[in-house]
Structure formats: structure tokens, C-alpha cells
Design a protein around this motif. Sequence first.
Motif, PDB file in Angstrom:
ATOM      1  N   LYS A  59       0.834  -1.218   0.000  1.00 38.54           N
ATOM      2  CA  LYS A  59       0.000   0.000   0.000  1.00 38.54           C
ATOM      3  C   LYS A  59       0.863   1.261   0.000  1.00 38.54           C
ATOM      4  O   LYS A  59       0.552   2.245  -0.669  1.00 38.54           O
ATOM      5  CB  LYS A  59      -0.878  -0.085   1.257  1.00 38.54           C
ATOM      6  N   ASN A  60       1.968   1.211   0.737  1.00 35.21           N
ATOM      7  CA  ASN A  60       2.828   2.401   0.860  1.00 35.21           C
ATOM      8  C   ASN A  60       3.678   2.653  -0.378  1.00 35.21           C
ATOM      9  O   ASN A  60       4.296   3.692  -0.500  1.00 35.21           O
ATOM     10  CB  ASN A  60       3.767   2.247   2.071  1.00 35.21           C
ATOM     11  N   SER A  98      -0.498   5.104  -8.089  1.00 37.51           N
ATOM     12  CA  SER A  98      -1.579   5.162  -9.085  1.00 37.51           C
ATOM     13  C   SER A  98      -2.198   3.776  -9.238  1.00 37.51           C
ATOM     14  O   SER A  98      -1.588   2.772  -8.852  1.00 37.51           O
ATOM     15  CB  SER A  98      -1.022   5.661 -10.421  1.00 37.51           C
ATOM     16  N   PRO A  99      -3.428   3.717  -9.805  1.00 43.60           N
ATOM     17  CA  PRO A  99      -4.145   2.442  -9.860  1.00 43.60           C
ATOM     18  C   PRO A  99      -3.424   1.370 -10.670  1.00 43.60           C
ATOM     19  O   PRO A  99      -2.898   1.627 -11.742  1.00 43.60           O
ATOM     20  CB  PRO A  99      -5.466   2.818 -10.541  1.00 43.60           C
ATOM     21  N   VAL A 100      -3.411   0.161 -10.131  1.00 40.67           N
ATOM     22  CA  VAL A 100      -2.716  -0.948 -10.772  1.00 40.67           C
ATOM     23  C   VAL A 100      -3.622  -2.186 -10.703  1.00 40.67           C
ATOM     24  O   VAL A 100      -4.460  -2.298  -9.801  1.00 40.67           O
ATOM     25  CB  VAL A 100      -1.341  -1.171 -10.071  1.00 40.67           C
ATOM     26  N   LEU A 138      -6.142  -2.542   0.239  1.00 43.04           N
ATOM     27  CA  LEU A 138      -5.641  -1.523  -0.691  1.00 43.04           C
ATOM     28  C   LEU A 138      -6.712  -0.474  -0.954  1.00 43.04           C
ATOM     29  O   LEU A 138      -7.836  -0.815  -1.334  1.00 43.04           O
ATOM     30  CB  LEU A 138      -5.224  -2.161  -2.023  1.00 43.04           C
ATOM     31  N   PRO A 139      -6.382   0.808  -0.795  1.00 46.65           N
ATOM     32  CA  PRO A 139      -7.369   1.855  -1.070  1.00 46.65           C
ATOM     33  C   PRO A 139      -7.763   1.874  -2.551  1.00 46.65           C
ATOM     34  O   PRO A 139      -6.948   1.515  -3.412  1.00 46.65           O
ATOM     35  CB  PRO A 139      -6.639   3.148  -0.691  1.00 46.65           C
ATOM     36  N   GLU A 140      -9.003   2.297  -2.829  1.00 47.10           N
ATOM     37  CA  GLU A 140      -9.498   2.330  -4.216  1.00 47.10           C
ATOM     38  C   GLU A 140      -8.600   3.164  -5.119  1.00 47.10           C
ATOM     39  O   GLU A 140      -8.471   2.891  -6.311  1.00 47.10           O
ATOM     40  CB  GLU A 140     -10.901   2.931  -4.237  1.00 47.10           C
ATOM     41  N   SER A 141      -7.943   4.172  -4.524  1.00 47.45           N
ATOM     42  CA  SER A 141      -7.108   5.077  -5.335  1.00 47.45           C
ATOM     43  C   SER A 141      -5.923   4.365  -5.984  1.00 47.45           C
ATOM     44  O   SER A 141      -5.371   4.856  -6.965  1.00 47.45           O
ATOM     45  CB  SER A 141      -6.590   6.226  -4.464  1.00 47.45           C
ATOM     46  N   VAL A 142      -5.524   3.194  -5.447  1.00 48.03           N
ATOM     47  CA  VAL A 142      -4.380   2.484  -6.053  1.00 48.03           C
ATOM     48  C   VAL A 142      -4.770   1.109  -6.611  1.00 48.03           C
ATOM     49  O   VAL A 142      -3.925   0.378  -7.113  1.00 48.03           O
ATOM     50  CB  VAL A 142      -3.196   2.321  -5.057  1.00 48.03           C
TER      51      VAL A 142
END
Length: 341
Positions: free
Chosen positions: A92-93, A97-99, A124-128
Motif C-alpha cells: 500500500k505504501n 496510481s491504480p494498478v 488496498l485503497p481504491e485510489s491504487v
Amino acid sequence: MDNVAVLGAGSWGTALAIVLADNGHNVSLWGRREDQVNEINNDHKNEKYLPGVELPENIQATTQLNECVKEADTIVLVTPTKAMREVLGQLKNELSSPVTIVHASKGIEPGTYKRISEIIEEELPESVLDSVVVLSGPSHAEEVSLRQPTTVTVSSVNMKAAEKIQDLFINQNFRVYTNPDVVGVELGGALKNIIALGAGLSDGLGYGDNAKAALITRGLAEIARLGTHMGANPLTFSGLTGIGDLIVTCTSVHSRNWRAGNMLGKGMKLEDVLENMGMVVEGVRTTQAAYELSKREEVEMPITQVLYDVLFNNKGAKQAVDDLMQRSRTHEVEDVSSLKS
Ligand SMILES: NC(=O)C1=CN([C@@H]2O[C@H](COP(=O)(O)OP(=O)(O)OC[C@H]3O[C@@H](n4cnc5c(N)ncnc54)[C@H](OP(=O)(O)O)[C@@H]3O)[C@@H](O)[C@H]2O)C=CC1
Ligand SMILES: O=C(CO)COP(=O)(O)O
């Protein structure tokens, strides 16, 4: 060609890295031991996990997670289920960008009863996180690494993502199908390990092919019973990630779950078996998770129940088989699609 990061340099992570490298992709493989990473980069070998196999030179290993994923278009997670949350916490760190995340591990988490795609979505946040794709099916790493014919299934709620991953992996030795039923694909892959422990145990006791065929067939019935109850398409269990993976794991000497069951059947203690193996035996924790889940959901899983007692309550292996044979009489066929409520 894509940049692909594979997290987990055990048998399966390394075998999948070979498939990807054969397809011309740049593969970065994350291991956690310096000596292993050096062996992969300098000698093109991973002797502990795939003895005798020469690795393609376009597999580059690293112990640095940030290094491994920094250019990645796709990340393939292949650590044991037990390590998933820890690895995702680190990953996560490193993402900005989204993968697309592919996972190829087979298990259910005790306590939460989560499937791995659910754990990924939680951690994992939606942003990634662009999409999650599951890769599963009858596929021992030992055979895949020798380029022997193998078929697997990729599954996602996002079929475009599943097709992208199908394209990434497919080649003349490794045929990849798609299936939109994520629940069925993940549960089939996880629950078959319980039945493989049982098949090994039966073989270890000296029982024959009749007993093993019975375990495979009745095992499939209880996998489909729980799976359908949890929302899976019953037809998925007659496919590669259901009966296909059940057959390969219950009948192959490559299977760690079968081998662990075999040693238990011969009278070894669980802790000695696990120490002896040196590789993950997912079926042990999955038996605990499935047993508890089946109790909570009131779904009958007799093979899982006796194996739980063998693994965690000191039931003898022979007694477990006797108990299964002496259950009260019942019908063979049930309409699993009517069990969905
Ligand atoms: N082997 C096979 O044929 C197949 C396996 N699978 C599934 O793939 C998953 C992985 O299995 P497999 O590769 O066989 O397992 P192995 O036991 O061969 O390897 C496990 C790998 O995970 C690493 N690992 C363990 N714990 C952690 C952690 N906390 N953080 C980071 N890395 C960790 C190990 O590192 P180290 O060496 O440093 O201990 C090792 O590289 C399982 O869910 C299995 O069911 C699915 C299909 C086929
Ligand atoms: O899932 C597998 C083959 O499809 C590997 O099974 P084992 O973990 O029992 O070796």
C-alpha cells in the motif's frame, strides 16, 4: 511487453514468473532473502523451491518491494494466504496510481472467513486498486516450470481486466480461460486443499483407489454445497478450478497438501509434518476456516469436520475414516442450486 512484478519467490511465484518471462515480459520477482535473490540473479536458479530448473534471464529478483513494483503495470501476489495482509500493508505504501492486482494463492482466512480478493480490497485503497483478478486451476509449479501443458482460469468482476490477464499469461504450454464467478473460483481453489489432505491421509493409511475416488467425489459435493451457499455458480465446481484442481491435488505426489495428509495417515504429528515440509500447506488453516464457516452458515461438510478433528482435536486418522463411513445413510444427489438461501 509489460512490466510485471511478482510478489512471492516460492514455487508458484517462480513458476508464474517463468511463464511471464517466456512471454517476453520484464519480470521483477520479490523475495525476502538476500541469498535467494542472488541465486536467482546470478545463477538463474531457485533451488529450494524449483530444484534443477533454469530460470530465464529476464527474471530479475530483488528484496526491495519498492524497487520491485515501481515500474509495474501489473502486480501478481503469490505469497501464502497467511502473509497476505502483511504484504498488502507494505505494498500500500509503495503505490501511487491504480494498478491491476492478480492473485494466485489459494486459501480462506480463519476468523474473518475472507477470500483473498476480499482481503486485497480491504487492504488496498481504491485510489491504487484498478482491478483484482484471481488466477487458479490445476497447476503444480513443478510441471509449469518444465513447460508441461497446463490450463488455468482467470476470474474477475471486471471481465476486461480478466481478459488482459489472460493475454498476459497465455502461451502454447499455459492455456488460460476466463470465468466471471470470482466466488466459485476462489472457493474451489481454497477448499480442494482440505480434500487433498484427506486423500493423502487415506493413502497414508493404506486405503486404495476406491476410498480416494469417494473422497474426491464427496469432497466436491461439500465444496459445491458451501460454495453455492456463499453465492458461487454451481457450474464453476465442475470446471478447472473445481473438479480439475481437486483431481490434480488429490492424486499428485507434487501436492504439499496430499503429502502432508499422507504423513498424518502414517502416524506423524501435525507439527512434525509441517516442519518436514518446508513449504506452505494451505489446507491446514483453510480446514479451520471452512470448518468454522460451515458451522456459522449451517452447511454440512462431513469431510472437513473430521479433518478438523484430526488436525486440531487429536482424532486418529483411521477413526476419521471410520466416522465418515458410519454416518447416517443419505441420498447421493442434491440440488445445490436450491441451497442458495
Ligand atoms: N506450488 C504450487 O504448485 C501452487 C501453489 N499455489 C498457491 O500459491 C501460494 C504460494 O504457494 P507456494 O509458492 O507454492 O509456496 P512456497 O511454500 O513454495 O513459497 C512461499 C513463498 O512465500 C514467501 N513468504 C512466506 N511468508 C512470507 C511473508 N510473510 N512475507 C513475504 N513472503 C513470504 C516465502 O519466502 P521464504 O522462502 O523467505 O520463506 C516463499 O517465497 C499458496 O497459496 C498456494 O496454495 C497455487 C497453485 C500452485
Ligand atoms: O494448488 C495446487 C495445484 O493446483 C498446489 O497444491 P499444493 O499446495 O497441495 O501443492
